[in-house]
Design a protein around this motif. Structure first.
Motif, short mmCIF file in Angstrom:
data_model
loop_
_atom_site.label_atom_id
_atom_site.label_comp_id
_atom_site.label_asym_id
_atom_site.label_seq_id
_atom_site.Cartn_x
_atom_site.Cartn_y
_atom_site.Cartn_z
N ALA A 78 -0.72 -0.49 -4.94
CA ALA A 78 -0.96 -1.85 -5.16
C ALA A 78 0.01 -2.92 -4.36
O ALA A 78 -0.50 -3.93 -3.54
N ALA A 79 1.21 -2.61 -4.53
CA ALA A 79 1.98 -3.25 -3.64
C ALA A 79 1.93 -3.34 -2.11
O ALA A 79 1.98 -4.35 -1.33
N SER A 80 1.46 -2.23 -1.50
CA SER A 80 1.32 -1.89 -0.35
C SER A 80 0.08 -2.67 0.07
O SER A 80 0.09 -3.14 1.12
N TRP A 81 -0.96 -2.81 -0.87
CA TRP A 81 -2.33 -3.21 -0.45
C TRP A 81 -1.99 -4.63 -0.53
O TRP A 81 -2.46 -5.47 0.46
N GLU A 131 -5.83 -10.32 -7.57
CA GLU A 131 -6.90 -9.69 -6.75
C GLU A 131 -6.80 -8.62 -6.15
O GLU A 131 -7.61 -7.78 -5.76
N THR A 132 -5.73 -8.16 -5.89
CA THR A 132 -5.30 -6.58 -5.32
C THR A 132 -5.86 -5.79 -6.38
O THR A 132 -6.55 -4.75 -6.00
N LEU A 133 -5.51 -5.82 -7.72
CA LEU A 133 -5.79 -5.03 -8.32
C LEU A 133 -7.32 -5.28 -9.05
O LEU A 133 -8.09 -4.11 -9.22
N LYS A 174 3.46 -5.56 -12.72
CA LYS A 174 3.49 -6.90 -12.18
C LYS A 174 4.86 -7.27 -11.62
O LYS A 174 4.65 -7.82 -10.60
N ARG A 175 5.83 -6.91 -12.19
CA ARG A 175 7.17 -7.37 -11.77
C ARG A 175 7.40 -6.81 -10.33
O ARG A 175 7.90 -7.14 -9.38
N GLN A 176 7.12 -5.55 -10.29
CA GLN A 176 7.56 -4.63 -9.32
C GLN A 176 6.69 -5.31 -8.07
O GLN A 176 7.15 -5.18 -6.96
N ILE A 177 5.50 -5.26 -8.25
CA ILE A 177 4.55 -5.82 -7.11
C ILE A 177 4.89 -7.15 -6.82
O ILE A 177 4.99 -7.39 -5.42
N SER A 205 -9.36 7.49 -9.45
CA SER A 205 -7.98 8.01 -10.02
C SER A 205 -7.03 6.67 -10.22
O SER A 205 -5.82 6.93 -10.62
N GLY A 206 -7.47 5.54 -10.07
CA GLY A 206 -6.40 4.44 -10.11
C GLY A 206 -6.62 3.44 -8.64
O GLY A 206 -8.04 3.26 -8.18
N VAL A 207 -5.41 2.98 -8.27
CA VAL A 207 -5.55 2.04 -7.03
C VAL A 207 -5.85 3.14 -5.94
O VAL A 207 -5.28 4.10 -5.67
#
Length: 559
Positions: free
Chosen positions: A341-344, A394-396, A500-503, A536-538
């Motif tokens: 998700a962070a990459s997206w 919005e990414t998620l 959330k904090r990581q992203i 499978s998720g993101v």
């Protein structure tokens, strides 16, 4: 004569076949009318959802089209996943109930105290993570429920309450006292990782073949070190590559494809499980109590989470070190959603210059340099930035494709007066909720369709015209039942706070340290919606995202 008789018999068989098809179609049409009338009824008190109509009795609603394009199937207006009201679905000899729509989903989460997810956890651990049968049998036997007090009549010993004990350990780590030390370790690691990358990258543009790999690798290293300490990666130099190879083969395992048809996939799983065992044996050989720091963590096990799990599992029947490795790799692998998700998020920011300016304007206000020249952020400040949070949400919404699965346990489930009987499977796809054009803003002139990234969906402005005047605010509270990347109810994903904090932190560091230019071929990159990549998720991209990257040119001025 024999030729005429054969022709006559063939004609009769053809007529019977057509008659059968006509009868099946007539039955289907009648069921369809009944189902349509059911969706319009207002008094649903005590009603068990009707079966979604199907043509062929033995096949039921067999989703053949799902094999070619699963996302298109779940979003098709004509299939059971789009039923306005809860519906029973029959596929071959199996059945399940589909729940969609914000109010129905909220009701499901509200009543999910009466649900269990044990059968699906057991399935994932066995098929994906190779949990041995002796250990997985505990999930089958565990009828004690997920409450502090076991269900009446349960004879499962306290030490063997595997579902309750494992989940409570997760909650203590990711929602309790373990969260802040874990995030602090990650924050330190990702700051060091990205500044090291910054030092290696010059002030001139340099080509990299895949943005997702650059961000994903740096972030994964930081999370693994924060979770497990430094020795997992030191002892297993290929773990990072094997981790992501395992992830891309997840559907191979879950679909039960035998090893001889996918030897490479099963070899990768063997390697990652072996790596976890090597690390944990090293920890057992070298750990002593003096290694524990003030937060309860240590160099060898990393977080106290894994030390605690060792104690929990080794008290249980059927668990050995190999079984623990399967469980623990599952916990390590679960970080892949927030990493991807962070990459997206970073991809969507860099391909939109206007959005990049807005995000940088926010994060620059709370970035400071420490004595070592490293940019650092106060996470509480990042959690108050509306545009950055909107990008995260919005990414998620756009990229999370997952099936929230529950089973009514010891009581029937009431969903706005529809009754789902006990011991029945309930399915809610996040994709259906997140792509519901009736639930989501698409702009004043519908210029932002739900299948495109638009952070403005989560921003509110003071102006009644909703134009971008004044300072926006961010909130997801009005979107309960529609924005469900973490599920909901008592078993809502406990990792949501760290995710959330990581992203947010990874994104803030990237835009502060680097200029990135998505090369033309990557700007319109689609998600992988094949059977291998969906559900499978993101999601992953359908291919690589080439980019040019350099140190941020005005970074010094900004800080």
């Amino acid at each position: 004569m024999s030729f005429d008789l054969l022709a006559l018999q063939t004609t009769h068989l053809g007529a019977l076949f057509l008659l059968l098809i006509a009868a099946l179609w007539h039955r289907y049409a009648a069921n369809r009318r009944s189902f349509t009338a059911y969706t319009k009824r207002e008094n649903n008190k005590g009603v068990v959802p009707l079966t979604f109509p199907y043509i062929f009795p033995l096949l039921g609603s067999l989703p053949v089209a799902y094999l070619w394009n699963p996302r298109a199937f779940v979003l098709s207006r004509n299939n059971f996943f789009q039923s306005l009201h809860p519906a029973r679905v029959k596929v071959l000899t199996q059945e399940f109930y589909v729940v969609r729509g914000p109010e129905n989903v909220k009701a499901l989460f509200k009543n999910s105290w009466a649900c269990t997810s044990i059968p699906f956890v057991k399935f994932a651990l066995e098929y994906a993570f190779g949990l041995p049968a002796k250990a997985s049998s505990l999930y089958t036997k565990d009828d004690s429920g997920d409450g502090h007090v076991p269900h009446p009549g349960s004879v499962v010993e306290a030490r063997n309450r595997i579902d309750y004990n494992v989940f409570q350990c997760l909650v203590r780590f990711l929602e309790g006292k373990g969260l802040q030390p874990f995030f602090n370790r990650f924050s330190h690691n990702i700051t060091q990782q990205l500044h090291s990358l910054h030092d290696r990258i010059g002030s001139e543009w340099g080509y990299h073949e895949d943005l997702m790999k650059v961000v994903g690798n740096e972030t994964t290293v930081s999370i693994v070190n924060a979770l497990c300490g430094p020795h997992l990666l030191k002892l297993n130099p290929h773990f990072l590559q094997d981790y992501w190879d395992f992830d891309r083969n997840l559907q191979t395992y879950l679909q039960g494809i035998p090893w001889f048809l996918a030897p490479r996939a099963y070899a990768v799983r063997k390697w990652v499980l072996k790596a976890v065992q090597v690390w944990q044996q090293h920890a057992r050989d070298h750990f002593d109590e003096s290694a524990i720091n003030a937060d309860g963590d240590d160099e060898f096990w990393g977080s106290s989470f894994f030390r605690e799990r060792q104690e929990i599992f080794l008290r249980m029947d059927g668990f050995d070190h190999a079984a623990i490795a399967s469980e623990d790799f599952g916990a390590i692998w679960a970080a892949r959603n927030s990493v991807t998700a962070a990459s997206w998020a970073i991809f969507d920011i860099y391909r939109d210059p206007e959005l990049l300016v807005r995000v940088r304007a926010e994060v620059d206000t709370c970035a400071i340099k420490d004595a070592d020249g490293l940019i650092r952020f106060d996470i509480d400040q990042l959690l108050r930035l509306p545009v950055l949070q909107a990008v995260y949400a919005e990414t998620l919404r756009l990229r999370m494709h997952f099936y929230i699965i529950r089973m009514s346990d010891r009581a029937e489930i009431n969903i706005r007066d529809w009754i789902i009987p006990r011991q029945k499977v309930i399915v809610t796809p996040t994709t259906v909720a997140h792509m519901d054009s009736e639930a989501w803003s698409t702009g004043l002139k519908n210029e932002h369709p739900v299948d495109q990234f638009w952070a403005g969906r989560f921003l509110k402005y003071p102006s009644k015209s909703n134009t971008q005047l004044g300072d926006p605010t961010f909130s997801t509270k009005e979107l309960e039942g529609s924005w469900i990347p973490y599920g909901g109810g008592p078993r809502q994903c406990p990792g949501r706070h760290f995710a959330k904090r990581q992203i947010l932190l990874t994104t803030a560091l990237m835009v502060s340290l680097f200029d990135c230019e998505i090369i033309k071929d990557g700007k319109d990159m689609k998600e992988d919606f094949t059977l291998k990549g969906f559900g499978s998720g993101v999601s992953h991209p359908a291919g690589k995202i080439p980019m040019r990257i350099r140190r941020r040119q005005n970074a010094e001025d900004a800080h």
